[in-house]
Design a protein around this motif. Structure first.
Motif, short mmCIF file in Angstrom:
data_model
loop_
_atom_site.label_atom_id
_atom_site.label_comp_id
_atom_site.label_asym_id
_atom_site.label_seq_id
_atom_site.Cartn_x
_atom_site.Cartn_y
_atom_site.Cartn_z
N ILE A 87 0.83 -1.20 0.00
CA ILE A 87 0.00 0.00 0.00
C ILE A 87 0.86 1.25 0.00
O ILE A 87 0.62 2.20 -0.75
CB ILE A 87 -0.95 -0.01 1.22
CG1 ILE A 87 -1.94 -1.17 1.10
CG2 ILE A 87 -1.68 1.32 1.34
CD1 ILE A 87 -2.74 -1.42 2.36
N ARG A 127 -10.84 -4.18 -4.19
CA ARG A 127 -12.29 -3.93 -4.16
C ARG A 127 -13.10 -4.93 -4.99
O ARG A 127 -14.18 -5.36 -4.58
CB ARG A 127 -12.58 -2.52 -4.68
CG ARG A 127 -13.01 -1.54 -3.60
CD ARG A 127 -13.33 -0.19 -4.21
NE ARG A 127 -13.92 0.66 -3.18
CZ ARG A 127 -15.16 1.12 -3.24
NH1 ARG A 127 -15.93 0.81 -4.25
NH2 ARG A 127 -15.64 1.88 -2.27
N PRO A 165 -8.99 12.48 -0.15
CA PRO A 165 -8.43 11.14 -0.29
C PRO A 165 -8.44 10.35 1.02
O PRO A 165 -8.63 9.12 1.01
CB PRO A 165 -6.99 11.40 -0.76
CG PRO A 165 -7.05 12.73 -1.42
CD PRO A 165 -8.04 13.52 -0.62
N GLU A 194 -11.04 6.92 1.88
CA GLU A 194 -10.29 5.67 1.91
C GLU A 194 -11.15 4.51 2.43
O GLU A 194 -11.94 4.68 3.35
CB GLU A 194 -9.05 5.82 2.79
CG GLU A 194 -8.11 4.63 2.73
CD GLU A 194 -6.82 4.89 3.50
OE1 GLU A 194 -5.87 4.12 3.34
OE2 GLU A 194 -6.78 5.86 4.27
N TYR A 249 -2.39 6.74 0.58
CA TYR A 249 -3.71 6.20 0.90
C TYR A 249 -3.97 4.91 0.13
O TYR A 249 -3.49 4.73 -0.99
CB TYR A 249 -4.81 7.20 0.57
CG TYR A 249 -4.66 8.52 1.30
CD1 TYR A 249 -4.87 8.60 2.67
CD2 TYR A 249 -4.30 9.67 0.61
CE1 TYR A 249 -4.72 9.80 3.35
CE2 TYR A 249 -4.16 10.88 1.28
CZ TYR A 249 -4.37 10.93 2.64
OH TYR A 249 -4.22 12.12 3.31
N TYR A 250 -4.77 4.06 0.72
CA TYR A 250 -5.19 2.83 0.04
C TYR A 250 -6.18 3.20 -1.06
O TYR A 250 -7.12 3.97 -0.84
CB TYR A 250 -5.84 1.87 1.04
CG TYR A 250 -6.35 0.60 0.40
CD1 TYR A 250 -5.47 -0.40 -0.01
CD2 TYR A 250 -7.72 0.40 0.21
CE1 TYR A 250 -5.94 -1.56 -0.61
CE2 TYR A 250 -8.19 -0.76 -0.38
CZ TYR A 250 -7.31 -1.73 -0.79
OH TYR A 250 -7.76 -2.88 -1.38
N THR A 251 -5.98 2.65 -2.26
CA THR A 251 -6.76 3.08 -3.42
C THR A 251 -7.76 2.03 -3.91
O THR A 251 -8.25 2.12 -5.04
CB THR A 251 -5.81 3.46 -4.57
OG1 THR A 251 -4.94 2.35 -4.85
CG2 THR A 251 -4.99 4.68 -4.20
N GLY A 252 -8.07 1.04 -3.09
CA GLY A 252 -9.11 0.08 -3.47
C GLY A 252 -8.63 -1.04 -4.37
O GLY A 252 -9.41 -1.59 -5.17
N THR A 253 -7.38 -1.45 -4.22
CA THR A 253 -6.79 -2.48 -5.07
C THR A 253 -7.62 -3.77 -5.08
O THR A 253 -7.78 -4.41 -6.13
CB THR A 253 -5.35 -2.79 -4.61
OG1 THR A 253 -4.59 -1.59 -4.62
CG2 THR A 253 -4.71 -3.82 -5.51
N GLY A 261 1.36 4.94 -2.59
CA GLY A 261 1.02 6.30 -2.15
C GLY A 261 0.55 6.32 -0.71
O GLY A 261 0.53 5.30 -0.03
#
Length: 290
Positions: A109, A121, A156, A160, A115-119, A113
Motif C-alpha cells: 500500500i 475492491r 483522499p 479511503e 492512501y489505500y486506493t481500493g486495489t 502512495g
C-alpha cells in the motif's frame, strides 16, 4: 440526533501504560463536559489491540482516575471481552454489501502512495487470512466540532476504504469504538484532536448502525519540548497520584479555565464544572453533517 438522548460521555484509554498529562487533559475535558451537562460519564478500557496492552495497566489507570477524584458512572467495559459483538457488527455491514476482503500488505500500500486506493475492491477474495475493509462509497468530507468548529477532511483520506478487521485477526479501533459508543448510549465524545480526521470514518459507520450520531469536541494536544504529542510511545512521564491537585490545576489551565489555588481537589473540580458551564463553544449540528 444526539440531543434527543440523555447526555452520556466517556473516557476510553488504551491500557498501554499509565496515564500521563496529555491523558489527564482528555479525561478532565470529557468529565467536565459530562458533569456540566448533568450527564453520565463512563470509563471504557480500549484493549482491543491486545499486543499493545500492558498487564496491570488498566488497574493503574483506574487508580489514577480515583486519586484525581474523576469518578465514573456504571461498570467498566473492556473491549477485549466484546469480540463476538464486533463480529456481529461486521456481519451486519457484510449483509449490506459494505465490506470486502483485502490481501494487500502495508508495504504494498505504501509503495502506491499515502492512501489505500481500493486495489482489492473487485477481486472477490475469500481467503480467511486477509483484512476486511469498509466499502467507503459515500464519504463524509466535513463535520462540525464543538471545540474546533467546522472541519473539512482531505478527500483522499475521507474516502479511503479503511480496515475493520486486521490480517492478524484483531478488530480495529475504528469499528470497536463506534460499536461500543452506540451500545453504551454515548451522545457526546470529548477527546484529543489527534483523532479529529478519523472522526469522518467513524461518523460514516455510525450512520449505517443507527439513525443518531454523537456530538464531538476535540481538545488541543499537550506537546513535549520537542513539539511531539505527549504519549506513552514518546515516554511521557506518568501522572503522580501524590500531585493530583497540581496536575488538575495544570490541566484546567491548559483547557482555558482558571483554577483557584486554595481549594481541595473535589472543590477544584466543582469550580471547574461551573467554569465549563459558563464558557461558550461553537454551535454544532450533526444533522447538517450527514
Amino acid at each position: 440526533m444526539a440531543a434527543s438522548f440523555p447526555y452520556c460521555g466517556r473516557f476510553a484509554p488504551t491500557p498501554s501504560g499509565p496515564l500521563h498529562f496529555g491523558s489527564l487533559i482528555a479525561a478532565l475535558a470529557s468529565y467536565l463536559d459530562a458533569r456540566a451537562n448533568a450527564g453520565t460519564w463512563l470509563v471504557r478500557i480500549e484493549d482491543i489491540d491486545t499486543p499493545r496492552a500492558v498487564a496491570g495497566a488498566d488497574n493503574i489507570i483506574l487508580e489514577q482516575l480515583k486519586h484525581h477524584e474523576l469518578h465514573w458512572d456504571g461498570d467498566i467495559w473492556y473491549q477485549s471481552k466484546r469480540t463476538e459483538i464486533y463480529q456481529q457488527a461486521i456481519k451486519q455491514l457484510e449483509d449490506q454489501h459494505l465490506t470486502y476482503r483485502c490481501e494487500c500488505t502495508r508495504k504494498q500500500i505504501k509503495a502506491l502512495g499515502p492512501y489505500y486506493t481500493g486495489t482489492c475492491r473487485n477481486k472477490n477474495i475469500t481467503a480467511a487470512d486477509t483484512a476486511i475493509r469498509f466499502r467507503n462509497d459515500d464519504p463524509i468530507f466535513s463535520f462540525d466540532d464543538g471545540w474546533q468548529g467546522h472541519i473539512k477532511i482531505d478527500p483522499p483520506f475521507a474516502g479511503e476504504d479503511f480496515v475493520l478487521f486486521r490480517r492478524d485477526g484483531l478488530f480495529t479501533y475504528q469499528l470497536a469504538v463506534v460499536v461500543d459508543d452506540i451500545e453504551q448510549g454515548v451522545t457526546d465524545i470529548v477527546r484529543g484532536e489527534d483523532l479529529l480526521t478519523a472522526t469522518s470514518w467513524q461518523l460514516n459507520l455510525w450512520r449505517y448502525f443507527t439513525e443518531r450520531v454523537p456530538r464531538f469536541k476535540h481538545v488541543p494536544l499537550a506537546l513535549d519540548d520537542q513539539g511531539r504529542k505527549l504519549s506513552k510511545q514518546n515516554h511521557a512521564p506518568a501522572l503522580n497520584n501524590d500531585d493530583a491537585k497540581e496536575q488538575l490545576q495544570a490541566a484546567m489551565t491548559f483547557l482555558g479555565l482558571t483554577p483557584s489555588r486554595q481549594l481541595s481537589v473535589p472543590q477544584l473540580l466543582a469550580e471547574a464544572v461551573t467554569q465549563w458551564q459558563a464558557r461558550s463553544f461553537p454551535e454544532t449540528s450533526q444533522q447538517d453533517t450527514i
